[in-house]
Motif scaffolding. Structure first.
Motif, mmCIF file in Angstrom:
data_model
loop_
_atom_site.group_PDB
_atom_site.id
_atom_site.type_symbol
_atom_site.label_atom_id
_atom_site.label_comp_id
_atom_site.label_asym_id
_atom_site.label_seq_id
_atom_site.Cartn_x
_atom_site.Cartn_y
_atom_site.Cartn_z
ATOM 1 N N LEU A 98 0.829 -1.204 0.000
ATOM 2 C CA LEU A 98 0.000 0.000 0.000
ATOM 3 C C LEU A 98 0.859 1.248 0.000
ATOM 4 O O LEU A 98 1.873 1.319 0.684
ATOM 5 C CB LEU A 98 -0.906 0.014 1.241
ATOM 6 C CG LEU A 98 -1.775 -1.226 1.471
ATOM 7 C CD1 LEU A 98 -2.622 -1.033 2.730
ATOM 8 C CD2 LEU A 98 -2.662 -1.506 0.265
ATOM 9 N N TYR A 99 0.437 2.241 -0.746
ATOM 10 C CA TYR A 99 1.110 3.537 -0.740
ATOM 11 C C TYR A 99 0.064 4.614 -0.468
ATOM 12 O O TYR A 99 -1.096 4.489 -0.878
ATOM 13 C CB TYR A 99 1.831 3.811 -2.063
ATOM 14 C CG TYR A 99 0.940 3.734 -3.282
ATOM 15 C CD1 TYR A 99 0.225 4.841 -3.727
ATOM 16 C CD2 TYR A 99 0.801 2.541 -3.996
ATOM 17 C CE1 TYR A 99 -0.600 4.772 -4.837
ATOM 18 C CE2 TYR A 99 -0.021 2.466 -5.102
ATOM 19 C CZ TYR A 99 -0.722 3.578 -5.518
ATOM 20 O OH TYR A 99 -1.549 3.505 -6.606
ATOM 21 N N SER A 100 0.463 5.657 0.236
ATOM 22 C CA SER A 100 -0.456 6.750 0.556
ATOM 23 C C SER A 100 -0.208 7.972 -0.312
ATOM 24 O O SER A 100 -1.068 8.852 -0.399
ATOM 25 C CB SER A 100 -0.334 7.134 2.036
ATOM 26 O OG SER A 100 0.999 7.478 2.367
ATOM 27 N N ALA A 101 0.958 8.066 -0.937
ATOM 28 C CA ALA A 101 1.297 9.217 -1.781
ATOM 29 C C ALA A 101 0.973 8.879 -3.236
ATOM 30 O O ALA A 101 1.652 8.062 -3.858
ATOM 31 C CB ALA A 101 2.772 9.572 -1.636
ATOM 32 N N SER A 102 -0.058 9.526 -3.777
ATOM 33 C CA SER A 102 -0.479 9.182 -5.136
ATOM 34 C C SER A 102 0.588 9.529 -6.170
ATOM 35 O O SER A 102 0.678 8.872 -7.214
ATOM 36 C CB SER A 102 -1.792 9.891 -5.477
ATOM 37 O OG SER A 102 -1.665 11.301 -5.373
ATOM 38 N N GLY A 103 1.406 10.532 -5.881
ATOM 39 C CA GLY A 103 2.491 10.864 -6.801
ATOM 40 C C GLY A 103 3.491 9.732 -6.916
ATOM 41 O O GLY A 103 3.968 9.410 -8.016
ATOM 42 N N CYS A 104 3.819 9.128 -5.767
ATOM 43 C CA CYS A 104 4.695 7.944 -5.790
ATOM 44 C C CYS A 104 4.011 6.796 -6.523
ATOM 45 O O CYS A 104 4.613 6.116 -7.362
ATOM 46 C CB CYS A 104 5.036 7.512 -4.371
ATOM 47 S SG CYS A 104 6.071 8.665 -3.451
ATOM 48 N N GLY A 105 2.741 6.579 -6.209
ATOM 49 C CA GLY A 105 2.023 5.456 -6.787
ATOM 50 C C GLY A 105 1.949 5.514 -8.297
ATOM 51 O O GLY A 105 2.079 4.492 -8.985
ATOM 52 N N ALA A 106 1.748 6.731 -8.841
ATOM 53 C CA ALA A 106 1.647 6.871 -10.289
ATOM 54 C C ALA A 106 2.941 6.472 -10.980
ATOM 55 O O ALA A 106 2.932 6.076 -12.153
ATOM 56 C CB ALA A 106 1.277 8.309 -10.647
ATOM 57 N N HIS A 107 4.069 6.565 -10.251
ATOM 58 C CA HIS A 107 5.346 6.118 -10.816
ATOM 59 C C HIS A 107 5.607 4.648 -10.480
ATOM 60 O O HIS A 107 6.106 3.900 -11.333
ATOM 61 C CB HIS A 107 6.489 6.969 -10.280
ATOM 62 C CG HIS A 107 7.837 6.576 -10.811
ATOM 63 N ND1 HIS A 107 8.181 6.676 -12.137
ATOM 64 C CD2 HIS A 107 8.933 6.044 -10.178
ATOM 65 C CE1 HIS A 107 9.420 6.242 -12.310
ATOM 66 N NE2 HIS A 107 9.881 5.844 -11.148
ATOM 67 N N LEU A 108 5.271 4.226 -9.279
ATOM 68 C CA LEU A 108 5.507 2.835 -8.892
ATOM 69 C C LEU A 108 4.801 1.857 -9.838
ATOM 70 O O LEU A 108 5.367 0.822 -10.202
ATOM 71 C CB LEU A 108 5.018 2.602 -7.461
ATOM 72 C CG LEU A 108 5.786 3.313 -6.337
ATOM 73 C CD1 LEU A 108 5.044 3.157 -5.018
ATOM 74 C CD2 LEU A 108 7.203 2.768 -6.211
ATOM 75 N N VAL A 109 3.579 2.189 -10.251
ATOM 76 C CA VAL A 109 2.846 1.271 -11.125
ATOM 77 C C VAL A 109 3.461 1.208 -12.522
ATOM 78 O O VAL A 109 3.156 0.285 -13.301
ATOM 79 C CB VAL A 109 1.354 1.666 -11.228
ATOM 80 C CG1 VAL A 109 0.681 1.588 -9.869
ATOM 81 C CG2 VAL A 109 1.179 3.046 -11.851
ATOM 82 N N LYS A 110 4.341 2.155 -12.832
ATOM 83 C CA LYS A 110 4.997 2.158 -14.146
ATOM 84 C C LYS A 110 6.396 1.545 -14.090
ATOM 85 O O LYS A 110 7.126 1.599 -15.091
ATOM 86 C CB LYS A 110 5.074 3.595 -14.683
ATOM 87 C CG LYS A 110 3.707 4.212 -14.967
ATOM 88 C CD LYS A 110 3.827 5.546 -15.689
ATOM 89 C CE LYS A 110 4.183 5.339 -17.145
ATOM 90 N NZ LYS A 110 4.169 6.605 -17.911
#
Length: 395
Positions: free
Chosen positions: A221-233
């Motif tokens: 789980l991640y709480s920072a959507s900015g991180c998440g948008a890169h992690l999924v890529k």
């Protein structure tokens, strides 16, 4: 909005194509047109042809780094990235800046005009009130856990984002989950990738893959959507080895944004929230809406709190101006965009603002003023603050 065709998505793609075909050089003028892009991905979300604009921009910036005497990232930015990638160094800087804030030195330099003379007023305004850096326990347990998850805390989880991480732990444990805070994880690498520092982005991604790989959890789980948008890529990064790309695919398949995870769960009947008359404005970051293609999750989740009213922040279709390092690289345009956002917030006059992007929260809070009655916080902190303390919450 500049109304300059060179700064439209189509115009920038033409400039990138000209660079790739060696018809254009990486001149300061051309780089300026590219640098003024927010990389908000709004154009990508609505493009009927499905053009992967962000990938084009990242690839171009990587090419510029490799072939130009004026790379996208300058020395101070590269130094900042190196700091974010080293938790111990970041902790030391956090604690030194906290000493600067609370020793009176910050007040002295501000009131005497020294910060203005040094051209540091704007940067100083972005610095939030800091708390001492913390080291979280490796595992937060729950009695008869219904599942096990890991938290991606990134580079700022133990400093400016510790309130969000602590709130996440409270909610997850109350829901009956055991939570692992994986050691060895680091910055997601988004700022490096978007700045053309692909080698650094790959190194950070590889460190995260190695850190999380041994942990058998139901979700990361991640709480920072900015991180998440890169992690999924991560699977789309230019990995030199097929095995690394395969690891990235496995890692990405386990990722979930925390509000999405909480929204789809069945909540135990013995969890209750304190009723409130609070009115909350919901800011939807570009990373959440355009990058992750998720909308209204925070609003849906907050409706669990009796009496709480939620309303979309006016102008949610536009970027707030933070945009990763954009608020540092393009301060004038960033502040113009923020002003528009804050004008909508003033008209709405809520008690609180929520957002899933810590960069947006930092930038908006700086615009509001750190003593303002309205603050931008993560939605999970609102949930944690309204939990009835008498609940055991074990599933």
């Amino acid at each position: 909005v500049s109304l300059n065709e060179n700064e439209s998505p189509r115009g920038r793609i033409s400039l990138m194509q000209g660079l790739a075909n060696e018809q254009l050089s990486a001149s300061p003028t051309l780089l300026g047109h590219l640098d003024r892009c927010l990389d908000c991905r709004n154009c990508e979300r609505v493009c009927p042809a499905g053009v992967q604009y962000e990938t084009l921009l990242d690839t171009t910036r990587d090419w510029i780094t490799q072939h130009s005497a004026a790379p996208p990232l300058r020395a101070p930015q590269r130094m900042a990235l190196n700091t974010l990638a080293r938790p111990h160094r970041l902790h030391r800087i956090n604690n030194l800046l906290r000493l600067y804030q609370f020793s009176g030195l910050s007040w002295l330099l501000q009131t005497t005009g020294v910060l203005r003379l040094l051209g540091l007023n704007y940067l100083a305004s972005l610095l939030p009130p800091l708390r001492p850096a913390v080291t979280f326990k490796r595992t937060v347990t729950a009695a008869n856990p219904r599942g096990r998850v890991a938290l991606f805390t990134g580079c700022l989880g133990s400093t400016v984002e510790q309130t969000t991480i602590q709130a996440s732990l409270v909610i997850l444990q109350r829901l009956g989950f055991a939570v692992e805070l994986v050691t060895g994880q680091t910055c997601c690498g988004a700022l490096a990738r978007h700045g053309g520092e692909t080698d650094m982005a790959l190194a950070l991604a590889q460190q995260n893959l190695q850190a999380f790989d041994p942990h058998k959890v139901d979700a990361i789980l991640y709480s920072a959507s900015g991180c998440g948008a890169h992690l999924v890529k991560y699977p789309e990064l230019p990995w030199p080895q097929a095995s690394q790309q395969a690891s990235a695919v496995t890692f990405s398949s386990r990722l979930q944004e925390i509000t999405a995870f909480l929204a789809q769960l069945e909540w135990p009947d013995n969890i209750h929230f304190r009723a409130t008359t609070m009115r909350i404005a919901v800011h939807e970051p570009c990373s959440q809406k355009n990058g992750l293609r998720q909308a209204n999750l925070a609003m849906d989740l907050l409706r669990k709190i009796p009496g709480l009213e939620t309303e979309a922040l006016p102008g949610n279709d536009r970027c707030c101006g933070a945009a990763g390092s954009y608020m540092l690289d393009q301060p004038e345009m960033a502040q113009t965009l923020r002003t528009q956002k804050l004008q909508g917030l003033t008209r709405l006059a809520p008690d609180l603002l929520v957002t899933t992007n810590p960069g947006c929260a930092l930038f908006l809070n700086a615009g509001l003023g750190h003593d303002a009655p309205i603050k931008a916080v993560h939605p999970v902190t609102v949930l944690a603050d309204h939990l009835e303390p008498t609940d055991t919450g074990q599933a």
